[in-house]
Scaffold this motif. Structure first.
Motif, PDB file in Angstrom:
ATOM      1  N   LEU A  12      61.469  31.486  43.526  1.00  0.00           N
ATOM      2  CA  LEU A  12      60.112  32.008  43.424  1.00  0.00           C
ATOM      3  C   LEU A  12      59.148  30.861  43.192  1.00  0.00           C
ATOM      4  CD1 LEU A  12      58.227  34.440  43.205  1.00  0.00           C
ATOM      5  CD2 LEU A  12      58.701  34.473  40.752  1.00  0.00           C
ATOM      6  N   VAL A  13      58.134  30.779  44.046  1.00  0.00           N
ATOM      7  CA  VAL A  13      57.123  29.740  43.916  1.00  0.00           C
ATOM      8  C   VAL A  13      55.778  30.425  43.774  1.00  0.00           C
ATOM      9  CG1 VAL A  13      56.057  27.734  45.000  1.00  0.00           C
ATOM     10  CG2 VAL A  13      58.478  28.177  45.338  1.00  0.00           C
ATOM     11  N   VAL A  14      55.053  30.172  42.698  1.00  0.00           N
ATOM     12  CA  VAL A  14      53.787  30.835  42.461  1.00  0.00           C
ATOM     13  C   VAL A  14      52.699  29.812  42.197  1.00  0.00           C
ATOM     14  CG1 VAL A  14      54.897  32.897  41.536  1.00  0.00           C
ATOM     15  CG2 VAL A  14      54.256  31.065  39.981  1.00  0.00           C
ATOM     16  N   GLY A  15      51.471  30.275  42.339  1.00  0.00           N
ATOM     17  CA  GLY A  15      50.330  29.469  41.959  1.00  0.00           C
ATOM     18  C   GLY A  15      49.868  28.477  43.002  1.00  0.00           C
ATOM     19  N   LEU A  16      50.435  28.500  44.212  1.00  0.00           N
ATOM     20  CA  LEU A  16      50.022  27.564  45.249  1.00  0.00           C
ATOM     21  C   LEU A  16      48.940  28.188  46.100  1.00  0.00           C
ATOM     22  CD1 LEU A  16      53.520  26.253  46.342  1.00  0.00           C
ATOM     23  CD2 LEU A  16      51.868  25.084  44.910  1.00  0.00           C
ATOM     24  N   VAL A  17      47.830  27.496  46.247  1.00  0.00           N
ATOM     25  CA  VAL A  17      46.731  28.008  47.046  1.00  0.00           C
ATOM     26  C   VAL A  17      46.511  27.157  48.275  1.00  0.00           C
ATOM     27  CG1 VAL A  17      44.278  28.537  47.073  1.00  0.00           C
ATOM     28  CG2 VAL A  17      45.625  29.039  45.039  1.00  0.00           C
ATOM     29  N   VAL A  18      46.436  25.843  48.110  1.00  0.00           N
ATOM     30  CA  VAL A  18      46.185  24.949  49.224  1.00  0.00           C
ATOM     31  C   VAL A  18      47.509  24.463  49.782  1.00  0.00           C
ATOM     32  CG1 VAL A  18      45.099  22.792  49.938  1.00  0.00           C
ATOM     33  CG2 VAL A  18      43.985  24.237  48.256  1.00  0.00           C
ATOM     34  N   VAL A  19      47.711  24.612  51.069  1.00  0.00           N
ATOM     35  CA  VAL A  19      48.961  24.231  51.701  1.00  0.00           C
ATOM     36  C   VAL A  19      49.067  22.720  51.746  1.00  0.00           C
ATOM     37  CG1 VAL A  19      50.273  24.325  53.834  1.00  0.00           C
ATOM     38  CG2 VAL A  19      48.977  26.304  53.067  1.00  0.00           C
ATOM     39  N   GLU A 341      52.912  24.791  60.654  1.00  0.00           N
ATOM     40  CA  GLU A 341      54.180  24.634  59.953  1.00  0.00           C
ATOM     41  C   GLU A 341      53.917  24.611  58.451  1.00  0.00           C
ATOM     42  OE1 GLU A 341      56.289  20.658  59.165  1.00  0.00           O
ATOM     43  OE2 GLU A 341      57.360  21.454  60.921  1.00  0.00           O
ATOM     44  N   TYR A 342      54.822  25.225  57.683  1.00  0.00           N
ATOM     45  CA  TYR A 342      54.742  25.095  56.230  1.00  0.00           C
ATOM     46  C   TYR A 342      56.145  25.230  55.643  1.00  0.00           C
ATOM     47  CZ  TYR A 342      54.811  30.277  56.132  1.00  0.00           C
ATOM     48  OH  TYR A 342      55.132  31.605  56.300  1.00  0.00           O
ATOM     49  N   PRO A 343      56.384  24.625  54.478  1.00  0.00           N
ATOM     50  CA  PRO A 343      57.703  24.698  53.861  1.00  0.00           C
ATOM     51  C   PRO A 343      57.975  26.103  53.347  1.00  0.00           C
ATOM     52  CG  PRO A 343      56.173  23.596  52.398  1.00  0.00           C
ATOM     53  CD  PRO A 343      55.447  23.789  53.700  1.00  0.00           C
ATOM     54  N   ASN A 344      59.215  26.571  53.517  1.00  0.00           N
ATOM     55  CA  ASN A 344      59.545  27.893  52.999  1.00  0.00           C
ATOM     56  C   ASN A 344      60.194  27.795  51.625  1.00  0.00           C
ATOM     57  OD1 ASN A 344      62.374  27.491  53.396  1.00  0.00           O
ATOM     58  ND2 ASN A 344      62.269  28.329  55.462  1.00  0.00           N
ATOM     59  N   ALA A 345      60.469  28.958  51.051  1.00  0.00           N
ATOM     60  CA  ALA A 345      60.859  29.017  49.645  1.00  0.00           C
ATOM     61  C   ALA A 345      62.262  28.513  49.370  1.00  0.00           C
ATOM     62  CB  ALA A 345      60.705  30.447  49.121  1.00  0.00           C
ATOM     63  N   ALA A 346      62.991  28.079  50.389  1.00  0.00           N
ATOM     64  CA  ALA A 346      64.244  27.392  50.143  1.00  0.00           C
ATOM     65  C   ALA A 346      64.005  25.978  49.618  1.00  0.00           C
ATOM     66  CB  ALA A 346      65.074  27.330  51.429  1.00  0.00           C
ATOM     67  N   ARG A 347      62.758  25.512  49.712  1.00  0.00           N
ATOM     68  CA  ARG A 347      62.377  24.193  49.229  1.00  0.00           C
ATOM     69  C   ARG A 347      61.557  24.326  47.950  1.00  0.00           C
ATOM     70  NH1 ARG A 347      61.868  19.920  52.947  1.00  0.00           N
ATOM     71  NH2 ARG A 347      59.931  19.372  51.893  1.00  0.00           N
ATOM     72  N   ALA A 348      61.587  23.300  47.129  1.00  0.00           N
ATOM     73  CA  ALA A 348      60.852  23.340  45.871  1.00  0.00           C
ATOM     74  C   ALA A 348      59.356  23.459  46.084  1.00  0.00           C
ATOM     75  CB  ALA A 348      61.171  22.086  45.045  1.00  0.00           C
ATOM     76  N   ASP A 349      58.852  22.953  47.215  1.00  0.00           N
ATOM     77  CA  ASP A 349      57.424  23.020  47.510  1.00  0.00           C
ATOM     78  C   ASP A 349      57.090  24.181  48.441  1.00  0.00           C
ATOM     79  OD1 ASP A 349      58.706  21.962  49.720  1.00  0.00           O
ATOM     80  OD2 ASP A 349      57.168  20.469  50.152  1.00  0.00           O
ATOM     81  N   GLY A 350      58.012  25.137  48.553  1.00  0.00           N
ATOM     82  CA  GLY A 350      57.853  26.195  49.534  1.00  0.00           C
ATOM     83  C   GLY A 350      56.802  27.221  49.181  1.00  0.00           C
ATOM     84  N   LEU A 351      56.341  27.945  50.210  1.00  0.00           N
ATOM     85  CA  LEU A 351      55.257  28.920  50.050  1.00  0.00           C
ATOM     86  C   LEU A 351      55.712  30.359  50.208  1.00  0.00           C
ATOM     87  CD1 LEU A 351      52.410  27.151  52.054  1.00  0.00           C
ATOM     88  CD2 LEU A 351      52.825  27.116  49.598  1.00  0.00           C
ATOM     89  N   GLY A 352      56.720  30.626  51.019  1.00  0.00           N
ATOM     90  CA  GLY A 352      57.132  31.992  51.250  1.00  0.00           C
ATOM     91  C   GLY A 352      58.466  32.037  51.958  1.00  0.00           C
ATOM     92  N   VAL A 353      58.996  33.264  52.171  1.00  0.00           N
ATOM     93  CA  VAL A 353      60.349  33.389  52.690  1.00  0.00           C
ATOM     94  C   VAL A 353      60.421  33.578  54.202  1.00  0.00           C
ATOM     95  CG1 VAL A 353      61.217  34.282  50.499  1.00  0.00           C
ATOM     96  CG2 VAL A 353      60.437  35.889  52.255  1.00  0.00           C
TER      97      VAL A 353
END
Length: 451
Positions: A12-19, A341-353
């Motif tokens: 779960l990654v929360v609190g990220l607004v700017v990609v 492109e954006y990192p997914n939640a499998a990464r520490a910096d991910g945004l979603g699944v």
């Protein structure tokens, strides 16, 4: 979408607004000096799992909501749902899993001359047909139906004509979008790569890239999975109930004639831009690293599973992109990189699944977003409904500028629901389709209009 069996891979990654990697200009996009935002206005509720919204090709003003659980409902011009389904396919569906499933009724397209001929097309998940390979899971079916002669708000259920069936080894990675090209009038179909992780196991074939043990994305000769297809529904060939456009890339070449583009993992939602050059944009879901949006071109190879987004991919170590990989296939065709492109939640910096493809905005309610691509992600995790909306601004080269689209009428600016899909009416306004449940059950499905 993404398999629930892989949910444990995500954090779960929360609190990220700017990609990460996005450039300046969020204030200019929004016109307020803050992050881009929009209001969500509820237009329909009481649904189960609404996945897309499609306008009719007539002057009725009706909008049609496809519910994964088995029905297509009419949203009338007065803003109310018709009490009876336009089409009920529940008795023709494979049995769905209530906790999570990617099968069901997934796509709807009206013939360009629907107002005159009453023809429509549906993508749904049928029980396995007898000739399916042993061990397969589901038969993806594209069928033609016709509107009832007695009632324009009902489909004649006995009018079904099956056009195309694809037997899939897994329940996930179905693709599922069907739509007509605005310029050529052909039917485009998105088909996932078969399911599972790392493109191994039943139903995944050998391909040219031996490092990753094969996979359907890079195959163009053995099956139609991992591809965007294009067919002509207005004529039939001797061997099939549809025609093949003469300029499809593999006509007269080695490869299956239906294929228009390939190299996809799960091109779940795609759309044509209503304006500009009518680009075809598809959200292609990643595995252990990156989500992407591609502009689809005829004959294009979009890289999976040699690449995941702009990054090399290693099926044996999927969390760590290799330093190098081929940039072309054996025919010398370039592996085309995404525009988003954006990192997914499998990464520490991910945004979603899982990316959920959307639409280029062409409406009047949000003029500051005109010409920008609005899309989303299913959720920040599978644990709770926490979907995200994004807006991406095209660039002439490289990845597009991408920002989270905040919800003005939400206390924390967040959606607070799973995102299942998007829709666009004939005026170019965009709709967001959501649910509170990860699986196709209950009545928490809602449709919102962005304004």
């Amino acid at each position: 979408m993404f398999s629930a069996r892989l949910a444990s891979l995500f954090v779960l990654v929360v609190g990220l607004v700017v990609v990460p990697g996005a450039g300046a200009g969020a204030g200019a996009q929004n016109g307020t000096g803050g992050p881009p935002s929009a209001t969500l206005r509820l237009v329909a509720d009481g649904l189960t799992s609404p996945v897309t919204l499609v306008p009719a090709n007539d002057r009725s003003g009706r909008l049609f909501i496809v519910d994964q659980a088995g029905t297509i409902r009419i949203l009338r011009p007065n803003g109310t749902l018709a009490p009876e389904p336009f089409l009920d396919l529940r008795d023709r569906l494979v049995e769905l899993m209530p906790d999570f499933d990617e099968r069901g009724v997934l796509g709807l397209a009206f013939h360009p001359r629907f107002a005159d001929n009453g023809r429509l097309f549906v993508y749904y998940s049928a029980p396995l047909r007898p000739e399916a390979p042993d061990g397969s899971n589901v038969t993806s079916r594209i069928s033609e139906f016709r509107v009832s002669a007695a009632d324009p708000n009902r489909v004649d259920p006995d009018s079904e004509r099956v056009l195309l069936e694809v037997d899939k080894p897994q329940f996930n990675h179905n693709g599922g979008t069907i739509l007509f090209g605005p310029q050529d009038g052909y039917l485009y179909i998105s088909i996932g790569d078969g399911g599972g992780a790392n493109d191994i196991g039943l139903g995944h074939v050998d391909d040219w890239f031996a490092d990753n043990a094969g996979g359907n994305g890079q195959d163009t000769t053995q099956n139609l999975m991992g591809d965007i297809l294009r067919i002509d529904v207005d004529r039939a060939d001797a061997s099939r109930p549809y025609g093949i456009p003469r300029d499809n890339p593999f006509v007269g070449e080695e490869g299956l004639d239906e294929i228009y583009a390939y190299g996809f993992r799960n091109p779940y939602r795609m759309s044509f831009d209503m304006g500009g050059r009518h680009a075809l944009l598809v959200g292609d879901e990643g595995q252990n690293g990156f989500e992407e949006v591609d502009i689809v071109t005829r004959g294009g190879n979009f890289g999976w599973n040699v690449k995941e987004g702009t990054h090399c991919f290693d099926a044996e170590n999927p969390r760590v992109p290799p330093a190098t990989c081929p940039s072309t296939d054996p025919e010398g065709d370039r592996l085309i990189d995404p525009v988003v492109e954006y990192p997914n939640a499998a990464r520490a910096d991910g945004l979603g699944v899982a990316v959920i493809g959307g639409h280029v905005y062409r409406g009047d309610d949000l003029p500051r977003f005109r010409g920008r691509y609005i899309f989303g992600d299913f959720s920040r995790s599978f644990d709770r409904p926490d979907g995200i909306l994004f807006v991406a601004t095209p660039r002439s080269t490289g990845l597009w500028d991408m920002r989270e689209l905040r919800v003005r009428n939400s206390p924390d600016g967040r959606l607070g629901r799973f995102v299942l899909g998007f829709g666009q009416d004939r005026g170019g306004e965009i709709y967001v389709l959501t649910t509170d449940n990860a699986g196709p059950t209950g009545t928490t499905g809602k449709v919102f209009r962005l304004s």
